[in-house]
Scaffold this motif. Structure first.
Motif, mmCIF file in Angstrom:
data_model
loop_
_atom_site.group_PDB
_atom_site.id
_atom_site.type_symbol
_atom_site.label_atom_id
_atom_site.label_comp_id
_atom_site.label_asym_id
_atom_site.label_seq_id
_atom_site.Cartn_x
_atom_site.Cartn_y
_atom_site.Cartn_z
ATOM 1 N N VAL A 89 0.877 -1.176 0.000
ATOM 2 C CA VAL A 89 0.000 0.000 0.000
ATOM 3 C C VAL A 89 0.913 1.225 0.000
ATOM 4 C CG1 VAL A 89 -1.883 1.199 1.151
ATOM 5 C CG2 VAL A 89 -1.691 -1.301 1.345
ATOM 6 N N HIS A 90 0.886 1.975 -1.100
ATOM 7 C CA HIS A 90 1.847 3.051 -1.314
ATOM 8 C C HIS A 90 1.178 4.420 -1.313
ATOM 9 C CE1 HIS A 90 3.507 -0.588 -3.279
ATOM 10 N NE2 HIS A 90 4.652 -0.137 -2.829
ATOM 11 N N VAL A 91 1.910 5.402 -0.809
ATOM 12 C CA VAL A 91 1.517 6.805 -0.924
ATOM 13 C C VAL A 91 2.703 7.559 -1.519
ATOM 14 C CG1 VAL A 91 -0.071 6.671 1.027
ATOM 15 C CG2 VAL A 91 2.308 7.341 1.432
ATOM 16 N N ALA A 92 2.462 8.781 -1.945
ATOM 17 C CA ALA A 92 3.572 9.611 -2.416
ATOM 18 C C ALA A 92 4.516 9.892 -1.256
ATOM 19 C CB ALA A 92 3.038 10.919 -3.000
ATOM 20 N N GLU A 93 5.798 9.934 -1.535
ATOM 21 C CA GLU A 93 6.795 10.146 -0.487
ATOM 22 C C GLU A 93 6.496 11.406 0.324
ATOM 23 O OE1 GLU A 93 10.044 10.217 2.017
ATOM 24 O OE2 GLU A 93 9.358 8.539 0.792
ATOM 25 N N GLN A 94 6.047 12.470 -0.347
ATOM 26 C CA GLN A 94 5.844 13.745 0.343
ATOM 27 C C GLN A 94 4.468 13.872 1.002
ATOM 28 O OE1 GLN A 94 5.864 13.335 -2.901
ATOM 29 N NE2 GLN A 94 4.344 14.621 -3.955
ATOM 30 N N SER A 95 3.629 12.839 0.884
ATOM 31 C CA SER A 95 2.279 12.943 1.441
ATOM 32 C C SER A 95 2.310 12.923 2.969
ATOM 33 C CB SER A 95 1.390 11.808 0.928
ATOM 34 O OG SER A 95 1.560 10.644 1.706
ATOM 35 N N ASN A 96 1.215 13.363 3.561
ATOM 36 C CA ASN A 96 1.112 13.400 5.025
ATOM 37 C C ASN A 96 0.563 12.099 5.602
ATOM 38 O OD1 ASN A 96 2.039 16.090 5.245
ATOM 39 N ND2 ASN A 96 0.004 16.866 4.697
ATOM 40 N N TYR A 97 0.181 11.150 4.741
ATOM 41 C CA TYR A 97 -0.414 9.908 5.225
ATOM 42 C C TYR A 97 0.661 8.977 5.776
ATOM 43 C CZ TYR A 97 -4.231 11.672 2.333
ATOM 44 O OH TYR A 97 -5.205 12.457 1.769
ATOM 45 N N TYR A 158 -3.505 6.950 -2.633
ATOM 46 C CA TYR A 158 -2.743 5.734 -2.371
ATOM 47 C C TYR A 158 -2.911 4.751 -3.513
ATOM 48 C CZ TYR A 158 -7.161 3.555 -0.705
ATOM 49 O OH TYR A 158 -8.429 3.069 -0.595
ATOM 50 N N PHE A 159 -2.043 3.732 -3.541
ATOM 51 C CA PHE A 159 -1.976 2.828 -4.687
ATOM 52 C C PHE A 159 -1.473 1.471 -4.229
ATOM 53 C CE2 PHE A 159 0.701 1.440 -8.469
ATOM 54 C CZ PHE A 159 -0.371 1.085 -9.268
ATOM 55 N N LEU A 160 -2.216 0.413 -4.583
ATOM 56 C CA LEU A 160 -1.787 -0.951 -4.277
ATOM 57 C C LEU A 160 -1.150 -1.574 -5.511
ATOM 58 C CD1 LEU A 160 -4.186 -0.419 -2.107
ATOM 59 C CD2 LEU A 160 -4.166 -2.909 -1.903
ATOM 60 N N TRP A 161 0.081 -2.074 -5.344
ATOM 61 C CA TRP A 161 0.798 -2.744 -6.427
ATOM 62 C C TRP A 161 1.799 -3.693 -5.806
ATOM 63 C CZ3 TRP A 161 -1.132 -2.038 -11.149
ATOM 64 C CH2 TRP A 161 -0.428 -2.500 -12.276
ATOM 65 N N GLU A 162 2.221 -4.690 -6.567
ATOM 66 C CA GLU A 162 3.153 -5.707 -6.058
ATOM 67 C C GLU A 162 4.387 -5.039 -5.445
ATOM 68 O OE1 GLU A 162 6.045 -8.706 -5.589
ATOM 69 O OE2 GLU A 162 6.288 -7.153 -7.119
ATOM 70 N N ARG A 177 5.931 3.098 1.199
ATOM 71 C CA ARG A 177 5.044 1.966 1.471
ATOM 72 C C ARG A 177 4.681 1.964 2.947
ATOM 73 N NH1 ARG A 177 8.134 -2.016 0.231
ATOM 74 N NH2 ARG A 177 8.408 -2.993 2.258
ATOM 75 N N ILE A 178 3.371 2.010 3.232
ATOM 76 C CA ILE A 178 2.959 2.097 4.633
ATOM 77 C C ILE A 178 2.377 0.792 5.167
ATOM 78 C CG2 ILE A 178 2.648 4.598 4.575
ATOM 79 C CD1 ILE A 178 -0.331 4.182 4.320
#
Length: 284
Positions: A89-97, A158-162, A177-178
């Motif tokens: 489960v990925h977010v942008a590096e600069q995001s606050n999540y 956010y984005f789910l990928w292998e 990746r969180i």
């Protein structure tokens, strides 16, 4: 020479196909097998099977089961990768999540509706007891490059990928990746159009025999970890971890696994009914 077209994602899972094609193993058996990359994944391959653009697909289990139930005239002929797919489960590096809970109600980037990234967003939501009607929202981004653009520009959250294919983007501090979200079933199967199965059973048996011979000994290929690392821009330690976690299959997916996929999809309201194993699979 019999022409056969096959599609799959351009990822390390499918390197065995590239190796057998490079060695001309299918041509030796009178089969001109042509490989088509589908970087935007399962949804695009389902469409290609329906239209007849490809005869065979190496495809996510949950995606093809959903599409066969929805009318795709294809059948699963074999499991390809037995182990679950580990979705990051990925977010942008600069995001606050920073946590999964922070993503509740936010927008998920998906390659297309019916794709693995779409279906697994539901699985992830279910795992965390989100409301599937109000806590999910989607933005179509087509492929991994589209996800980079979408998350970086804030079009999606956010984005789910292998996880191993996206690891270079994490290392480059493009994604963060969180969490992980493993699929609770064998991740890849081989599916073929029903009309192709009926008229080309011998060729299909030959293709499966060749690829199975290679995947059975895949990990023993000399320096296979370095080959994968170089071809897919991976760190050698990540490739070695992935190889340790991954097991290929040479048999048909069993009824228990098929039922588990369907139960999950049905509970998420992604499929309208649960069907018999033989409506989704066939023995070649």
């Amino acid at each position: 020479m019999k022409r056969v077209s096959i599609g799959g994602v351009p990822e390390h899972f499918n390197l065995a196909w590239y190796l057998t094609l490079k060695e001309g193993e299918y041509k030796k058996e009178g089969i001109n097998l042509s490989w088509q990359d589908y970087p935007d994944g399962t949804g695009a391959m389902c469409k290609a099977l329906r239209s007849g653009d490809i005869d065979i697909a190496v495809i996510l289990t949950e995606g093809i089961i959903k599409d066969i139930i929805a009318g795709n005239p294809s059948k699963i002929v074999q499991t390809f990768v037995q182990t679950p797919l580990i979705w990051g489960v990925h977010v942008a590096e600069q995001s606050n999540y920073k946590t999964i809970e922070a993503l509740k109600g936010k927008k998920a980037a998906i390659s297309r509706y019916g794709s693995g990234s779409h279906l697994m967003a539901y699985v992830n939501a279910e795992n965390h007891q989100w409301d599937l009607k109000t806590d999910l929202d989607f933005e179509i981004i087509n492929d991994l490059n589209g996800a980079v653009k979408g998350l970086t520009q804030g079009k999606a959250d956010y984005f789910l990928w292998e996880k191993f294919m996206t690891k270079p983007l994490v290392d480059q501090k493009i994604f963060r990746r969180i969490d992980d979200c493993p699929s609770p079933w064998p991740c890849f199967v081989i599916a073929a159009r029903e009309d192709f199965i009926e008229t080309n059973k011998d060729e299909l048996k030959t293709i499966l025999h060749i690829i199975n011979r290679t995947t059975a000994d895949f990990k023993a290929i000399p320096n296979i970890d370095y080959t994968i690392a170089n071809r897919y821009n991976q760190k050698i330690e990540d490739v070695q971890e992935w190889l340790n976690l991954t097991e290929w299959s040479q048999g048909l997916i069993d009824e228990v696994a098929v039922m588990e996929v369907q139960k999950q999809l049905f509970s998420l309201d992604i499929i309208p009914e649960i069907v018999d194993h033989n409506k989704l699979t066939t023995v070649v």
